[in-house]
Write a protein that holds these residues in place. Structure first.
Motif, PDB file in Angstrom:
ATOM      1  N   VAL A  56       3.553   6.623 -40.489  1.00 23.23           N
ATOM      2  CA  VAL A  56       2.672   7.280 -39.517  1.00 23.23           C
ATOM      3  C   VAL A  56       2.524   8.762 -39.822  1.00 23.23           C
ATOM      4  O   VAL A  56       1.403   9.292 -39.889  1.00 23.23           O
ATOM      5  CB  VAL A  56       3.199   7.076 -38.087  1.00 23.23           C
ATOM      6  N   ARG A 102       0.492   9.403 -42.872  1.00 23.12           N
ATOM      7  CA  ARG A 102      -0.929   9.159 -42.664  1.00 23.12           C
ATOM      8  C   ARG A 102      -1.592  10.349 -41.974  1.00 23.12           C
ATOM      9  O   ARG A 102      -2.667  10.802 -42.381  1.00 23.12           O
ATOM     10  CB  ARG A 102      -1.129   7.889 -41.832  1.00 23.12           C
ATOM     11  N   PHE A 103      -0.949  10.900 -40.962  1.00 24.21           N
ATOM     12  CA  PHE A 103      -1.508  12.065 -40.285  1.00 24.21           C
ATOM     13  C   PHE A 103      -1.536  13.280 -41.205  1.00 24.21           C
ATOM     14  O   PHE A 103      -2.493  14.047 -41.214  1.00 24.21           O
ATOM     15  CB  PHE A 103      -0.703  12.380 -39.020  1.00 24.21           C
ATOM     16  N   ALA A 141      -4.391  14.211 -43.559  1.00 22.89           N
ATOM     17  CA  ALA A 141      -5.540  15.000 -43.097  1.00 22.89           C
ATOM     18  C   ALA A 141      -5.526  16.402 -43.684  1.00 22.89           C
ATOM     19  O   ALA A 141      -6.588  17.024 -43.852  1.00 22.89           O
ATOM     20  CB  ALA A 141      -5.536  15.074 -41.570  1.00 22.89           C
ATOM     21  N   SER A 148      -1.513  14.109 -31.737  1.00 27.81           N
ATOM     22  CA  SER A 148      -2.156  14.190 -33.049  1.00 27.81           C
ATOM     23  C   SER A 148      -3.224  15.284 -33.073  1.00 27.81           C
ATOM     24  O   SER A 148      -3.471  15.895 -34.118  1.00 27.81           O
ATOM     25  CB  SER A 148      -2.783  12.842 -33.420  1.00 27.81           C
ATOM     26  N   LEU A 157      -1.594  18.375 -34.226  1.00 22.90           N
ATOM     27  CA  LEU A 157      -1.288  18.304 -35.645  1.00 22.90           C
ATOM     28  C   LEU A 157      -2.540  18.570 -36.481  1.00 22.90           C
ATOM     29  O   LEU A 157      -2.490  19.300 -37.474  1.00 22.90           O
ATOM     30  CB  LEU A 157      -0.699  16.932 -35.966  1.00 22.90           C
ATOM     31  N   ILE A 158      -3.660  17.999 -36.078  1.00 25.10           N
ATOM     32  CA  ILE A 158      -4.909  18.223 -36.803  1.00 25.10           C
ATOM     33  C   ILE A 158      -5.373  19.664 -36.643  1.00 25.10           C
ATOM     34  O   ILE A 158      -5.920  20.263 -37.578  1.00 25.10           O
ATOM     35  CB  ILE A 158      -5.997  17.248 -36.314  1.00 25.10           C
TER      36      ILE A 158
END
Length: 364
Positions: free
Chosen positions: A45, A48-49, A52, A189, A192-193
């Motif tokens: 997980v 994957r984040f 970005a 998330s 995080l982005i």
């Protein structure tokens, strides 16, 4: 006096903080910060984040504070105090450079438009900038708060209206310190982005009616032909802030690229219609680079050639998304490119909270 002539841009300038962070450093920070949250979940997980960060179209950004400042927990009052402390000199640098490039005495400015949404101040920071920049004390002050990424384009559009009405030059300053809103307690998330995308910066534009703006003077910038605004109903959840104990918590939806694909063609067509043109007649497109996926969505929705938004991609790569000043960074780079000048119409456009589009039609 009331201006009956044309209005245009005299100068554009930008300013960045001194502290630079690479995307690799931002990714390492995010991993150290979010890894404990993802412990106990699928080990893929977090990777994957973090992917970005590699696909964001960002290589470097500039921050208001040194890297280690963000490792510490700060209260909302502390972060807001840092915003005021850092935003004033940064905005001043951009404003001074724009006035210098315009060859304008600060006392000739009839209004100042100040766009910012990453901190709070009453009086708004334009009150300090009037004094810092040596503007006349009877200058009209127009603070814009809450427009986020659309603040720079909205400020430019409002400046055109003010310059025409006052018959005097108008100074636009957009300044955001997005990094100072980072919340240690926010493990979503979206946060995080945000660390993958957002940076800090300020930009300024001097807008003036004739005779300050002279279409025969090659040193003058483009003519501003009209403003464009469009609000989408029931879209408040797409982008904005939520107020939490630790400060301003970012809110933006992953559906934004899809909205650009869905609404982008009509938005551009409606904007072109302000000056009686079709979308295909807009030679120049100066768009706010909300992120690589947003720019890719514009390419897809409008059928653009790969290099059409090259200046937006370059700003995103070197500065990240700085919210309101970002499109003005793009505008500055666009105007410095000798290949862009062709006496053709164009559109400067930003999307922001509301959910809204704010733009300016111009000729260059």
């Amino acid at each position: 006096m009331l201006s009956r002539g044309r209005t245009g841009v005299l100068a554009v300038a930008s300013a960045s903080p001194a502290h630079v962070i690479t995307q690799a450093q931002a990714k390492a920070f995010a991993r150290s910060f979010f890894d404990d949250y993802f412990m106990g979940r699928d080990g893929a997980v977090i990777d994957r984040f973090l992917g970005a960060y590699d696909n964001a179209g960002v290589e470097t950004r500039q921050l208001a504070r040194p890297h280690d400042w963000y490792q510490q927990l700060h209260s909302f009052p502390d972060k807001n105090a840092a915003y005021i402390e850092q935003a004033v000199p940064l905005a001043r640098r951009a404003g001074e450079l724009a006035l210098q490039r315009a060859g304008l005495d600060p006392t000739e400015v009839g209004a100042i438009v100040f766009a910012s949404s990453t901190g709070l101040s009453t009086p708004s920071l334009d009150a300090r900038l009037v004094q810092e920049l040596g503007l006349a004390r009877d200058v009209a002050r127009v603070p814009l708060w809450g427009l986020g990424c659309a603040g720079g384009s909205a400020g430019l559009a409002r400046a055109r209206t003010l310059a025409m009405g006052l018959g005097k030059p108008v100074l636009v300053i957009a300044c955001e310190l997005c990094s100072l809103t980072f919340m240690h307690g926010d493990r979503r998330s979206a946060n995080l982005i945000a660390v993958a995308l957002f940076g800090d910066g300020a930009a300024a534009v001097v807008v003036a009616p004739e005779p300050w703006w002279d279409p025969q003077n090659p040193a003058c910038g483009p003519e501003l032909l009209g403003g464009y605004s469009r609000l989408l109903d029931d879209s408040e959840d797409i982008m904005g802030w939520d107020l939490a104990d630790e400060g301003l918590r970012v809110r933006f939806s992953p559906t934004i690229p899809g909205l650009v694909i869905q609404h982008g063609p009509q938005l551009v067509a409606d904007a072109a219609g302000v000056i009686g043109l079709g979308a295909e007649q807009l030679k120049h497109l100066v768009f706010h680079p909300g992120g690589r996926k947003v720019l890719d969505a514009y390419d897809q929705a409008l059928g653009l050639e790969p290099d059409r938004l090259r200046h937006a991609r370059a700003v995103l790569r070197e500065h990240g998304n700085m919210s309101s000043p970002t499109v003005l960074f793009v505008f500055e780079r666009f105007l410095a490119d000798p290949q862009t000048r062709s006496n053709q119409p164009g559109l400067l456009l930003g999307l922001g909270p509301g959910f809204c589009a704010e733009g300016v039609l111009f000729r260059w």
